[in-house]
Every structure is written in C-alpha cells, then in structure tokens.
Motif scaffolding. Structure first.
Motif, PDB file in Angstrom:
ATOM      1  N   GLU A 160       0.831  -1.195   0.000  1.00 56.08           N
ATOM      2  CA  GLU A 160       0.000   0.000   0.000  1.00 56.08           C
ATOM      3  C   GLU A 160       0.874   1.258   0.000  1.00 56.08           C
ATOM      4  O   GLU A 160       0.523   2.276  -0.602  1.00 56.08           O
ATOM      5  N   TRP A 161       2.020   1.153   0.678  1.00 49.22           N
ATOM      6  CA  TRP A 161       2.943   2.277   0.738  1.00 49.22           C
ATOM      7  C   TRP A 161       3.403   2.694  -0.661  1.00 49.22           C
ATOM      8  O   TRP A 161       3.491   3.882  -0.969  1.00 49.22           O
ATOM      9  N   VAL A 162       3.677   1.715  -1.501  1.00 49.75           N
ATOM     10  CA  VAL A 162       4.154   1.997  -2.852  1.00 49.75           C
ATOM     11  C   VAL A 162       3.162   2.875  -3.607  1.00 49.75           C
ATOM     12  O   VAL A 162       3.552   3.774  -4.361  1.00 49.75           O
ATOM     13  N   LYS A 163       1.875   2.635  -3.420  1.00 49.21           N
ATOM     14  CA  LYS A 163       0.852   3.395  -4.130  1.00 49.21           C
ATOM     15  C   LYS A 163       0.801   4.858  -3.676  1.00 49.21           C
ATOM     16  O   LYS A 163       0.448   5.738  -4.452  1.00 49.21           O
ATOM     17  N   LYS A 164       1.175   5.102  -2.424  1.00 42.06           N
ATOM     18  CA  LYS A 164       1.068   6.449  -1.858  1.00 42.06           C
ATOM     19  C   LYS A 164       2.372   7.240  -1.950  1.00 42.06           C
ATOM     20  O   LYS A 164       2.371   8.460  -1.808  1.00 42.06           O
ATOM     21  N   ASP A 210      11.406 -11.405 -19.633  1.00 45.22           N
ATOM     22  CA  ASP A 210      10.001 -11.777 -19.401  1.00 45.22           C
ATOM     23  C   ASP A 210       9.244 -10.479 -19.177  1.00 45.22           C
ATOM     24  O   ASP A 210       9.312  -9.891 -18.100  1.00 45.22           O
ATOM     25  N   LEU A 211       8.538 -10.003 -20.183  1.00 55.16           N
ATOM     26  CA  LEU A 211       7.922  -8.679 -20.127  1.00 55.16           C
ATOM     27  C   LEU A 211       6.826  -8.598 -19.071  1.00 55.16           C
ATOM     28  O   LEU A 211       6.748  -7.626 -18.322  1.00 55.16           O
ATOM     29  N   ASP A 212       5.971  -9.595 -19.003  1.00 52.93           N
ATOM     30  CA  ASP A 212       4.888  -9.558 -18.011  1.00 52.93           C
ATOM     31  C   ASP A 212       5.441  -9.546 -16.591  1.00 52.93           C
ATOM     32  O   ASP A 212       4.925  -8.838 -15.713  1.00 52.93           O
ATOM     33  N   ARG A 213       6.485 -10.324 -16.354  1.00 53.40           N
ATOM     34  CA  ARG A 213       7.129 -10.332 -15.030  1.00 53.40           C
ATOM     35  C   ARG A 213       7.718  -8.959 -14.718  1.00 53.40           C
ATOM     36  O   ARG A 213       7.569  -8.456 -13.598  1.00 53.40           O
ATOM     37  N   ALA A 214       8.360  -8.345 -15.700  1.00 46.87           N
ATOM     38  CA  ALA A 214       8.962  -7.034 -15.496  1.00 46.87           C
ATOM     39  C   ALA A 214       7.901  -5.979 -15.219  1.00 46.87           C
ATOM     40  O   ALA A 214       8.056  -5.136 -14.320  1.00 46.87           O
ATOM     41  N   TYR A 245       7.696  -3.670 -11.781  1.00 47.99           N
ATOM     42  CA  TYR A 245       7.807  -2.215 -11.780  1.00 47.99           C
ATOM     43  C   TYR A 245       6.526  -1.545 -11.301  1.00 47.99           C
ATOM     44  O   TYR A 245       6.569  -0.447 -10.726  1.00 47.99           O
ATOM     45  N   GLU A 246       5.394  -2.186 -11.517  1.00 43.32           N
ATOM     46  CA  GLU A 246       4.141  -1.645 -10.983  1.00 43.32           C
ATOM     47  C   GLU A 246       4.088  -1.771  -9.473  1.00 43.32           C
ATOM     48  O   GLU A 246       3.799  -0.790  -8.759  1.00 43.32           O
ATOM     49  N   LYS A 247       4.366  -2.970  -8.957  1.00 42.77           N
ATOM     50  CA  LYS A 247       4.195  -3.223  -7.530  1.00 42.77           C
ATOM     51  C   LYS A 247       5.369  -2.722  -6.684  1.00 42.77           C
ATOM     52  O   LYS A 247       5.170  -2.153  -5.614  1.00 42.77           O
ATOM     53  N   MET A 282       6.723   2.350 -19.055  1.00 42.54           N
ATOM     54  CA  MET A 282       6.423   2.445 -17.634  1.00 42.54           C
ATOM     55  C   MET A 282       6.890   3.807 -17.114  1.00 42.54           C
ATOM     56  O   MET A 282       7.948   4.309 -17.514  1.00 42.54           O
ATOM     57  N   GLY A 283       6.109   4.402 -16.215  1.00 42.14           N
ATOM     58  CA  GLY A 283       6.547   5.690 -15.679  1.00 42.14           C
ATOM     59  C   GLY A 283       5.621   6.247 -14.623  1.00 42.14           C
ATOM     60  O   GLY A 283       4.701   5.576 -14.148  1.00 42.14           O
ATOM     61  N   TYR A 284       5.878   7.511 -14.271  1.00 45.36           N
ATOM     62  CA  TYR A 284       5.112   8.198 -13.229  1.00 45.36           C
ATOM     63  C   TYR A 284       4.261   9.329 -13.807  1.00 45.36           C
ATOM     64  O   TYR A 284       3.844  10.229 -13.088  1.00 45.36           O
ATOM     65  N   GLY A 285       4.002   9.280 -15.090  1.00 47.80           N
ATOM     66  CA  GLY A 285       3.183  10.301 -15.733  1.00 47.80           C
ATOM     67  C   GLY A 285       3.209  10.094 -17.229  1.00 47.80           C
ATOM     68  O   GLY A 285       3.937   9.243 -17.746  1.00 47.80           O
TER      69      GLY A 285
END
Length: 362
Positions: free
Chosen positions: A92-96, A240-244, A248-250, A272-275
C-alpha cells in the motif's frame, strides 16, 4: 553537499576488463568513500589501554563495546523498518509514495569529448562536474533543466579507462526534439554517427532517427512539440515482459502507460513511468521474442528514483521479488538515506530519500 553523492556512492564504477590502468579497492568501486570512524574507534581503544589501571577495562571488553555500539548504530533503523511493516502495508505504501525518476548513471571513456557532444549536438546543459582524485573518478551531470525537477544523466569517468562494454541488454536513451532532420544534420556536421536516418515510425506519424554518442550509446531522436522533459526515455531489454511489468508496478509504483506488440519484427515493448510520455521520462521495457537473457556489459550502471521512505520501499521490493543489494540507511559520511536493488532481470536501481536529496541539491 554535492547532489551526486547519493547516486555516485551507490554506483559500480568497474573498469574495462582489458584495462589494467585502474585498480580500485572494493569500497572505491562502489563509490563509497573511506570513513575514518572505524580507525578513530581503534585509536581511542589504544588510548584506553594506556589507562587500563584507571578504568579497569580489559581490552577484549572494550573491543566488544566499540563493535556493539557501531553495529547498533548501523543496524537499528533497518531492523526497526523490517519488523514494523506488514506485507499489506508495504504494498500500500508503494501506491502512496511520492516517486520521481531522478537520474541515470553510466560510464564513458572520454568525459570532455562526451560533454562536448551532448551540449553541442543534443542541446544539453552541463549542470555540474566534480573530480574525486583520491578515488580516481570524475562525474558530470547533464540535462535539460535543474536536477530538482528534471531527469538528468550522470556520466562517470574512471581514470585510465577509455573503453567499456555496452553489451546487448541496454537499448537506448530517447531525446525529444522539435525537428529530427535538422538535429541529424547538426550531428553529422559535428562528426557524429547516424545509424538510422530520419523516417516515420511504421504505422504512425512520429518521425524518429537513431544516432550513437562517442562511446557507442544509442540515442533515439523523437520529433515532438515543446516538452518539459526532452530526455524522455531509457530503454532496457528484459527476458520476461509480463514479469517485469508486474515488478515495476508493484515494487516501484510505476504505471503501465502503454504496451505495443510488433509481431513482424518479433518484439513487444511496455512504457512504464510516473506520468504521461509527453511530459515525463519513461522506462521502455523491450522483449525480443524468445530471448530470455542478455549481456549487460560493464558500461551502463543504474537509474535512481526518489522515495519518501527507503525502509518501507526496501520491504516492498523484497516482497515483489527484487533483490536488495544495499540495505536501507544513510550513506557513510553523509546523511542521505538510500537503498539499492536488482529487478528480476538484474537491472540495478537506487532509491534515494526525497528530503535528503533536496538537501544535497542545496
């Protein structure tokens, strides 16, 4: 405090396998400056032994005490962090968390030549440069804006090492320009190497070209309108793209901005990114059909990401399958807190405390 401290202290500065000019000690290769704290502790120990009759402390007990103090000071926060956060809290911390791509580190063989190419051909600005003769390396930071708001490159030159192996795993950097053709003409005039002439991306209107810098790093030029972040991409190959994507999301809290498959050329990419891509630097993960492993060489080092809490971040990385290569905590000699890790494909990332990084920039 120089803003390069947090990243350079964590970066591997490995000389070319063929070069014998540089033989850095292990701490120097990691960019960690020698600290006198241990030596001072032992000097105090010697002084205490001269006055043993007064203090009546045996040498062995004093040594254990000094070691115990040092161990507690170094490990107290890490132990607390690892025992006070649950799996659910970590994820949850990662999301915030307030995260931002800070900079990317890689090695070059001729620093002045590379700086000249980046400033004259790519329009970057030399933001800072520092030399560390006792550790036999020099840093240069370049980009399109200040480090507190822009993604920048950190070039590392190791004394006497003029060549590195880029390998096959690193892909390219992306630069957004308003006119690709004019930029390519300028690069040619300056003696730069163009490996793909300006052309439209197949099935799209975007004009791109590919060039190489003096060390052989590839740069993709993308034709775009004005953007706040011209240094817009870092492309890395994964097995392995799905694994990557999942990692990076979680673990890093990045968003999957888009995913494109090209069966004709047998590859798939994920941004992948922050915006959004047109306003932020993004990480382009590329999977070539059937290729599970790549040669990383010794040229590319790592990306740095800002975080509000390196301890919680490290716990989340562990839970998501990442390998912590440096436990979270302050760097020797300075107060900047970092943690470092490897993703499932072995790409290194350093997470830097946001407040500490801002203080370094001051």
């Amino acid at each position: 405090m120089a803003a390069s401290s947090s990243l350079q202290l964590a970066a591997h500065r490995l000389p070319s396998p063929s070069s014998s000019a540089v033989r850095l000690p292990p701490d120097a290769r990691l960019g960690i400056p020698a600290t006198p704290s241990r030596r001072l502790a032992l000097l105090h120990l010697g002084s205490a032994m001269h006055h043993e009759q007064l203090f009546r402390i045996k040498r062995s007990r004093l040594i254990r005490k000094v070691k115990g103090i040092e161990a507690r000071a170094a490990g107290k926060t890490t132990r607390q962090a690892s025992t006070t956060i649950s799996k659910e809290e970590a994820l949850e911390w990662v999301k915030k968390d307030q995260r931002r791509l800070l900079h990317v580190v890689y090695h070059v063989g001729d620093l002045d030549k590379t700086i000249k190419f980046y400033t004259e051909c790519l329009g970057m600005k030399l933001l800072r440069k520092r030399d560390i003769p006792e550790e036999r390396y020099t840093n240069a930071f370049l980009g399109y804006g200040p480090e507190d708001s822009h993604f920048v490159v950190e070039l590392t030159y190791n004394y006497g090492v003029d060549k590195y192996d880029i390998g096959t795993a690193f892909g390219h950097f992306g630069i957004a320009v308003e006119d690709v053709t004019k930029t390519v003409d300028l690069i040619k005039a300056k003696g730069g190497k163009v490996i793909r002439e300006p052309d439209h991306v197949k099935g799209a209107k975007t004009v791109i070209a590919f060039i190489e810098d003096p060390d052989g790093y590839k740069f993709k030029l993308l034709e775009r309108g004005p953007t706040p972040e011209p240094l817009c991409q870092v492309m890395l190959h994964v097995g392995d793209l799905d694994r990557a994507i999942n990692f990076y999301e979680k673990a890093f809290g990045m968003e999957l901005l888009c995913k494109r498959d090209n069966p004709e050329c047998k590859y798939t990419i994920a941004m992948m990114g922050y915006g959004p891509e047109d306003k932020n630097t993004v990480l382009e993960l590329s999977y070539n059909y059937g290729v599970k492993k790549y040669d990383k060489g010794n040229a590319y080092a790592q990306i740095a990401i800002g975080t509000d809490d390196v301890y919680k971040t490290a716990e989340a990385i562990k839970l998501c399958g990442g390998k912590i290569t440096r436990e979270p905590g302050p760097l020797p000699g300075i107060n900047t807190k970092i943690t470092a890790c490897l993703d499932p494909d072995g790409w290194k990332t350093v997470l830097v405390d946001n407040i500490d990084f801002a203080k370094e920039l001051e």
